[in-house]
Design a protein around this motif. Structure first.
Motif, PDB file in Angstrom:
ATOM      1  N   ILE A 871     -50.017 -35.591 -80.777  1.00 46.73           N
ATOM      2  CA  ILE A 871     -49.395 -36.252 -79.653  1.00 46.73           C
ATOM      3  C   ILE A 871     -47.976 -36.621 -79.886  1.00 46.73           C
ATOM      4  N   PHE A 872     -47.189 -36.170 -78.863  1.00 43.80           N
ATOM      5  CA  PHE A 872     -45.796 -36.621 -78.793  1.00 43.80           C
ATOM      6  C   PHE A 872     -45.521 -37.312 -77.813  1.00 43.80           C
ATOM      7  N   GLU A 873     -44.177 -37.841 -78.064  1.00 41.27           N
ATOM      8  CA  GLU A 873     -43.311 -38.721 -77.228  1.00 41.27           C
ATOM      9  C   GLU A 873     -42.048 -37.840 -76.839  1.00 41.27           C
ATOM     10  N   ILE A 874     -41.919 -37.495 -75.389  1.00 40.49           N
ATOM     11  CA  ILE A 874     -40.786 -36.743 -75.333  1.00 40.49           C
ATOM     12  C   ILE A 874     -39.920 -37.140 -73.950  1.00 40.49           C
ATOM     13  N   HIS A 875     -38.877 -37.091 -73.854  1.00 44.16           N
ATOM     14  CA  HIS A 875     -37.992 -37.742 -72.890  1.00 44.16           C
ATOM     15  C   HIS A 875     -38.205 -36.538 -71.622  1.00 44.16           C
ATOM     16  N   GLN A 876     -38.154 -37.302 -70.270  1.00 48.95           N
ATOM     17  CA  GLN A 876     -38.739 -36.428 -69.312  1.00 48.95           C
ATOM     18  C   GLN A 876     -37.822 -35.323 -68.991  1.00 48.95           C
ATOM     19  N   ASP A 877     -36.372 -35.522 -69.385  1.00 51.20           N
ATOM     20  CA  ASP A 877     -35.603 -34.343 -68.853  1.00 51.20           C
ATOM     21  C   ASP A 877     -35.826 -33.137 -69.700  1.00 51.20           C
ATOM     22  N   ILE A 878     -36.415 -33.309 -70.824  1.00 45.26           N
ATOM     23  CA  ILE A 878     -36.682 -32.031 -71.634  1.00 45.26           C
ATOM     24  C   ILE A 878     -38.034 -31.695 -71.783  1.00 45.26           C
ATOM     25  N   VAL A 879     -38.995 -32.456 -71.290  1.00 46.37           N
ATOM     26  CA  VAL A 879     -40.387 -32.327 -71.722  1.00 46.37           C
ATOM     27  C   VAL A 879     -41.000 -31.168 -71.309  1.00 46.37           C
ATOM     28  N   GLU A 880     -40.604 -30.280 -70.135  1.00 39.59           N
ATOM     29  CA  GLU A 880     -41.298 -29.201 -70.000  1.00 39.59           C
ATOM     30  C   GLU A 880     -41.022 -28.114 -70.968  1.00 39.59           C
ATOM     31  N   GLN A 881     -39.786 -27.998 -71.147  1.00 40.75           N
ATOM     32  CA  GLN A 881     -39.442 -26.727 -72.358  1.00 40.75           C
ATOM     33  C   GLN A 881     -39.674 -27.140 -73.567  1.00 40.75           C
ATOM     34  N   VAL A 882     -39.626 -28.614 -74.001  1.00 38.00           N
ATOM     35  CA  VAL A 882     -39.725 -28.751 -75.291  1.00 38.00           C
ATOM     36  C   VAL A 882     -41.563 -28.413 -75.548  1.00 38.00           C
ATOM     37  N   THR A 883     -42.342 -28.848 -74.561  1.00 35.11           N
ATOM     38  CA  THR A 883     -43.544 -28.784 -74.660  1.00 35.11           C
ATOM     39  C   THR A 883     -44.036 -27.341 -74.832  1.00 35.11           C
ATOM     40  N   GLU A 884     -43.350 -26.448 -73.953  1.00 38.95           N
ATOM     41  CA  GLU A 884     -43.677 -25.003 -74.217  1.00 38.95           C
ATOM     42  C   GLU A 884     -43.228 -24.583 -75.541  1.00 38.95           C
ATOM     43  N   GLN A 885     -42.165 -25.144 -76.152  1.00 36.88           N
ATOM     44  CA  GLN A 885     -41.866 -24.672 -77.646  1.00 36.88           C
ATOM     45  C   GLN A 885     -42.948 -25.067 -78.638  1.00 36.88           C
ATOM     46  N   LEU A 886     -43.219 -26.222 -78.417  1.00 38.13           N
ATOM     47  CA  LEU A 886     -44.303 -27.083 -79.380  1.00 38.13           C
ATOM     48  C   LEU A 886     -45.678 -26.313 -79.331  1.00 38.13           C
ATOM     49  N   VAL A 887     -45.932 -25.911 -78.057  1.00 39.67           N
ATOM     50  CA  VAL A 887     -47.325 -25.016 -77.977  1.00 39.67           C
ATOM     51  C   VAL A 887     -47.118 -23.625 -78.754  1.00 39.67           C
ATOM     52  N   GLU A 888     -45.913 -23.127 -78.658  1.00 39.15           N
ATOM     53  CA  GLU A 888     -45.661 -21.825 -79.187  1.00 39.15           C
ATOM     54  C   GLU A 888     -45.854 -21.834 -80.832  1.00 39.15           C
ATOM     55  N   ILE A 889     -45.151 -22.946 -81.205  1.00 44.31           N
ATOM     56  CA  ILE A 889     -45.135 -23.281 -82.778  1.00 44.31           C
ATOM     57  C   ILE A 889     -46.469 -23.493 -83.291  1.00 44.31           C
ATOM     58  N   MET A 890     -47.257 -24.348 -82.559  1.00 46.65           N
ATOM     59  CA  MET A 890     -48.736 -24.358 -83.006  1.00 46.65           C
ATOM     60  C   MET A 890     -49.503 -23.297 -83.062  1.00 46.65           C
ATOM     61  N   ASN A 891     -49.408 -22.566 -81.846  1.00 44.26           N
ATOM     62  CA  ASN A 891     -50.278 -21.111 -81.856  1.00 44.26           C
ATOM     63  C   ASN A 891     -49.854 -20.286 -82.956  1.00 44.26           C
ATOM     64  N   SER A 892     -48.586 -20.382 -83.504  1.00 47.90           N
ATOM     65  CA  SER A 892     -48.307 -19.423 -84.399  1.00 47.90           C
ATOM     66  C   SER A 892     -48.028 -19.991 -85.939  1.00 47.90           C
ATOM     67  N   ALA A 893     -48.638 -21.255 -86.105  1.00 46.99           N
ATOM     68  CA  ALA A 893     -48.766 -22.045 -87.184  1.00 46.99           C
ATOM     69  C   ALA A 893     -49.228 -21.054 -88.286  1.00 46.99           C
ATOM     70  N   VAL A 894     -50.348 -20.388 -88.095  1.00 47.89           N
ATOM     71  CA  VAL A 894     -50.750 -19.489 -89.080  1.00 47.89           C
ATOM     72  C   VAL A 894     -51.427 -17.988 -88.236  1.00 47.89           C
ATOM     73  N   GLU A 895     -51.647 -17.212 -88.978  1.00 54.53           N
ATOM     74  CA  GLU A 895     -52.159 -15.804 -88.549  1.00 54.53           C
ATOM     75  C   GLU A 895     -53.482 -15.628 -88.802  1.00 54.53           C
ATOM     76  N   LEU A 896     -54.269 -15.461 -87.841  1.00 57.35           N
ATOM     77  CA  LEU A 896     -55.686 -15.483 -88.036  1.00 57.35           C
ATOM     78  C   LEU A 896     -56.155 -14.111 -87.145  1.00 57.35           C
ATOM     79  N   ASN A 897     -57.455 -13.513 -87.399  1.00 58.90           N
ATOM     80  CA  ASN A 897     -57.978 -12.292 -86.781  1.00 58.90           C
ATOM     81  C   ASN A 897     -58.254 -12.703 -85.345  1.00 58.90           C
ATOM     82  N   VAL A 898     -58.273 -13.911 -84.878  1.00 61.04           N
ATOM     83  CA  VAL A 898     -58.371 -14.503 -83.359  1.00 61.04           C
ATOM     84  C   VAL A 898     -57.104 -15.344 -82.992  1.00 61.04           C
ATOM     85  N   PRO A 899     -57.043 -15.141 -81.909  1.00 64.95           N
ATOM     86  CA  PRO A 899     -55.576 -15.779 -81.272  1.00 64.95           C
ATOM     87  C   PRO A 899     -56.078 -17.359 -81.526  1.00 64.95           C
ATOM     88  N   LEU A 900     -54.831 -17.952 -81.906  1.00 65.22           N
ATOM     89  CA  LEU A 900     -55.048 -19.436 -82.003  1.00 65.22           C
ATOM     90  C   LEU A 900     -54.628 -20.109 -80.547  1.00 65.22           C
TER      91      LEU A 900
END
Length: 914
Positions: A871-900
């Motif tokens: 859970i994050f606290e993000i300024h409204q001016d940047i929330v959309e693009q930062v969230t997108e980045q965060l999702v991407e970072i979490m998705n690629s945190a590790v490499e599995l045989n299935v998509p994360l």
DNA sequence: CGGGAGACGTA
DNA sequence: GTACGTCTCCCGC
């Protein structure tokens, strides 16, 4: 002591320990009143004592070098020619030591013409032939050549054991290659010639390539460069080096290994010797009849690993600037030091600094009192001055800090404008990564387990309960000893635990790459805290309170009498005795249960259970959340600051306390309202990102099941897909009931469930549940295989591991008690999945934290972790693009045989963000 | 006052 | 059926 052939033979390399003990600084200081040095004697005897405890059935034999030349001098006159003569203050300790060992009744071997190594090698060889297991206690690495299936080494100073696998891990080659390895490197100290410039790396490289020395020699002309030339120059010498490095296995001994048995100790002689050499603790042991075996350890108030009797420690209390500067200089020169803070509270938000302690070497520590304010407390150094002096040191990344639960110290110091860096070793996390379930990981428990030392407990100096005083009220002399001991023990714990951890590559990497880096990340999250809407919670409390009153009246009316609705005991009486409602289920203790599932069922036929259920749910919400959370808002920050426990959950998860932010309601309508009160500050949004089906994805990955892997890669609703397989219908034809059953199976598998459990969960017959499971395993055969394999591995090894090498030991997996054993089996199934999920989100947190740090943007904060959600606290001016980045970072945190897959929600509060 | 039992909140 | 923490009650010190 047992003398059966099964007793392992413990061969003690007395000479190696004698030299090592002689060079230990705090042992060097020991002597009798008339000046006879006793440090080496003490060191060796402590080591033997510790061995007796670690191997209570062991048959200990002590071996020393004899005086004079050995056969190696005949072979090579320069052998050990560079050795300086033995110092007098060591020489004088040998005869008494021998005398004491003999009086203890232990076989002592001192054979002329050979070295202790050769005697040990010969005995180990004989023991192996006689079917006896051997443990060689030595500090000498050359002995690794003796290791085989029945012979292992133990370094009693560091408590590190080494078997064949250990040798391979430590050296990179097999025990039978060690002589070749030693010959190639030579030995400067013993004056054994080797290949110039050939060290461990080169020697191992050659041996991995050519297997043994002969082949290396045969291929010498192929080695390029200067080192090849050096090798060719050494060719003539190498056979000699090989011979010198080879430990003899055929020394002629008067007694066979079976004949070397302990005798009864000669107590009178021992008493005399201990008195003469003023070995007080050993004397005390002897007189109290205490054997340093199992039972004794509970009363054993001293350290068996690196023993420092209390009268021999050097704990200083620093009152003056001169004293402080002296210590500062020592600390600045050190590569690492242990340290600890003493404060007024366990709550890091309220804690005020009272003093600091440091240790640089075992037995030597200092306490700097800063805030003792009881009446007539001595003058202390000014806290501002001291902290200003220490700030560069504590913030230095160059100097490694060792601590016990350093997150706490880092949090406290951050309130004094010190941002700790160089947080290198945390003994709490070392113990946790080594074995998460063996003990609790508080310092007192660790000191008992790893040092066999009973520390001064906080209660001993501060009292307990309501009468407990805070650290600032404690007499400085008492406090100083306690605090200095904390730093000292922390250092010694690190020296005892870390070498063990280092040997286990998986657990070591979890420690170095996950837990230690996570520590400061968690500290920052805790420090930042979470904003809550106190007024909203107060409103909710009020309306819940009103409803509770109504329910209470209603319940009393139905029961026809007044009783406490929140007392299960009173309720049992009303329901099952007065109203004669049938008992459906009993608690583990045998009392009739009034648990939720029971009341749900009874509610169908009777009025009271329904009222109780609503009352229970609401009173839990009120007392735990709506009433309690507002009280936990910090006066300093206006926010709620939880503590993440990093060394509690056996599987590797975090836990959260004071308050627990990981169990804020979500399932029920009323409960979910509490999440409305978790809000973002002005102009900010709450962003919640959670991993979808992470444990099932991990199960697919670990089992490598094609069906499940396919379901995930095609992005299917996995429960629906499972239902289609089990019930043999098209994906679109799956009913909601079928999906629910499939979901129960999927979750059940993660929990190691049985058909019985599934039947109960779904309210169906057991054979029906069994049919579902059979069908499941038929459709997903690799899952079945994986489960069986995991059970089997757990039973064989006694532990299971996560994908990243975190290990969970299961001591009950071999229990005779079927219930416990089955329980351990379920834990064995669950732990790799739950634990791998924990590893993944921790890695994601590290990646996210790093990214946020790089952004250097104060408008982005990670504020909470709830197992599969950040859970994050993000300024409204940047929330959309930062969230997108965060999702991407979490998705690629590790490499599995299935998509994360991580999914994000954005809102003004936590409820909206879901 | 401390701690076990029973209940229930989460993933 | 896994893993946790916290609440209340209530017994025993």
């Amino acid at each position: 002591m047992s003398n059966t052939p099964l007793s392992p033979l413990i061969l003690v390399d007395g000479s190696s320990y004698l030299f090592r003990a002689y060079h230990v600084p705090y042992l060097q200081a020991l002597s009798t009143a008339d000046g006879q040095p006793t440090g080496a004697i003490t060191g060796v005897l402590n080591m033997i004592r510790s061995l007796k405890k670690d191997y209570p059935n062991g048959n200990i034999v002590v071996v020393f070098d004899a005086k004079g030349k050995t056969f190696r001098n005949d072979m090579y006159p320069e052998y050990k020619a560079n050795r300086p003569p033995m110092p007098d203050d060591l020489r004088t300790q040998i005869a008494p030591l021998h005398e004491i060992i003999v009086a203890m009744g232990l076989p002592l071997l001192v054979i002329e013409g050979v070295e202790a190594d050769d005697v040990i090698g010969t005995l180990a060889h004989q023991a192996t032939q006689a079917g006896i297991e051997t443990v060689i206690s030595t500090g000498d690495k050359d002995m690794a050549q003796l290791v085989n299936e029945h012979v292992r080494l133990i370094n009693t100073m560091t408590n590190v054991e080494m078997d064949v696998a250990g040798v391979i891990e430590k050296f990179g080659i097999r025990p039978d290659q060690i002589i070749d390895y030693l010959a190639l490197m030579g030995d400067k100290v013993d004056n054994i010639p080797g290949v110039e410039k050939c060290g461990p790396k080169t020697a191992v490289k050659w041996l991995l390539e050519h297997e043994n020395l002969d082949n290396v020699i045969a291929n010498a002309d192929k080695v390029k460069g200067k080192i090849g030339e050096n090798l060719r120059n050494a060719l003539e010498q190498l056979p000699l080096s090989y011979q010198l490095a080879t430990i003899k296995l055929d020394v002629e001994l008067e007694q066979s290994v079976e004949q070397l048995q302990p005798k009864d100790p000669n107590k009178a002689k021992l008493t005399e010797l201990y008195k003469q050499f003023e070995l007080r603790r050993l004397l005390a042991d002897l007189q109290s009849g205490e054997q340093p075996a199992k039972e004794a350890s509970a009363n054993d108030d001293e350290d068996a690993n690196v023993v420092i009797a209390p009268e021999n420690v050097d704990y200083q209390i620093v009152y003056t600037q001169e004293q402080f500067n002296h210590w500062l200089e020592l600390l600045n020169k050190a590569e690492s030091f242990a340290f600890d803070t003493e404060t007024t509270s366990l709550d890091y938000m309220k804690a005020e600094l009272v003093g600091l302690s440091f240790a640089i070497e075992p037995g030597k520590a200092a306490y700097v009192p800063l805030g003792h304010d009881y009446q007539d407390a001595p003058q202390q150094l000014a806290i501002d001055w001291v902290l200003a002096q220490l700030k560069p040191l504590l913030e230095s990344t160059k100097i490694a800090k060792i601590g016990q639960n350093l997150k706490y110290d880092a949090n406290v110091l951050s309130h004094y404008d010190i941002k700790m860096q160089g947080i290198a070793f945390d003994t709490m996390l070392e113990s946790y990564c080594l074995n998460s379930v063996a003990t609790r990981h508080n310092m007192d428990a660790l000191a008992e387990k790893y040092l066999d030392y009973k520390t001064v407990h906080f209660e001993d100096i501060a009292g307990k309960g309501a009468k407990q005083i805070t650290f600032n009220q404690i007499d400085i002399d008492k406090a100083g000893h306690y605090a200095a001991e904390d730093a000292d023990i922390t250092l010694r714990l690190h020296q005892a635990i870390y070498p063990k951890l280092e040997k286990l590559s998986g657990q070591h990497s979890v420690y170095r790459e996950i837990e230690m880096p996570l520590l400061p990340v968690l500290a920052r999250m805790e420090q930042h805290g979470v904003l809550i809407d106190v007024d909203l919670l107060a409103e909710q409390s009020q309306s819940i309170g009103a409803r509770l009153q109504e329910l209470e009246v209603e319940a009393h009316n139905i029961a026809g009498q007044s009783f406490n609705l929140s007392s299960p005991k009173q309720l049992q009486k009303i329901l099952f005795e007065e109203l004669k409602i049938p008992v459906i289920k009993k608690t583990p203790k045998g009392a009739p249960s009034t648990a939720e599932e029971v009341l749900q069922e009874l509610a169908l036929d009777y009025p009271l259970p329904k009222v109780i259920l609503e009352n229970r749910g609401l009173s839990k919400l009120k007392s735990t959340y709506t009433d309690k959370l507002p009280l936990m808002v910090s006066e300093k920050t206006g926010r709620v600051h939880t503590s993440y426990q990093q060394a509690v959950a056996a599987t590797g998860r975090l836990s959260s306390t004071d308050p627990n932010l990981q169990n804020i309601p979500i399932r029920s309508e009323e409960g979910r309202k509490i999440r409305h009160a978790f809000i973002a500050p002005t102009d900010h949004k709450i962003v919640a990102i959670d991993y979808s089906q992470i444990e099932l994805r991990i199960m697919a990955h670990l089992s490598d099941d094609p069906g499940l892997l396919a379901a995930f890669s095609q992005g299917k609703d996995v429960h629906q897909a499972t239902a289609a397989e089990i019930f043999g219908v098209e994906l679109e034809q799956v009913s909601s009931d079928q999906r629910r059953s499939a979901k129960a199976i999927n979750f059940g598998l993660i929990y190691g469930m049985s058909a019985f459990g599934l039947a109960k969960q779904l309210g169906i017959a057991r054979n029906q549940a069994q049919q579902y499971m059979d069908k499941y395993f038929e459709r997903y055969p690799s899952i079945h295989g994986y489960m069986e394999e995991t059970r089997q591995k757990a039973t064989e090894q006694g532990y299971v591991e996560t994908l990243f090498g975190r290990r969970l030991y299961l001591p009950e997996i071999k229990s005779k008690n079927a219930m416990r054993r089955k329980g351990a089996e379920r834990a064995a199934i669950n732990a790799p999945m739950q634990g791998t999920a924990a590893d993944i989100i921790k890695k994601a947190m590290l990646a996210v934290d790093q990214w946020i740090t790089e952004q250097n943007d104060k408008r982005i904060k990670m504020i909470m972790q709830v197992h599969d959600e950040l859970i994050f606290e993000i300024h409204q001016d940047i929330v959309e693009q930062v969230t997108e980045q965060l999702v991407e970072i979490m998705n690629s945190a590790v490499e599995l045989n299935v998509p994360l897959i991580a999914e994000a929600g954005i809102g003004d509060n936590w409820e909206q963000a879901h």
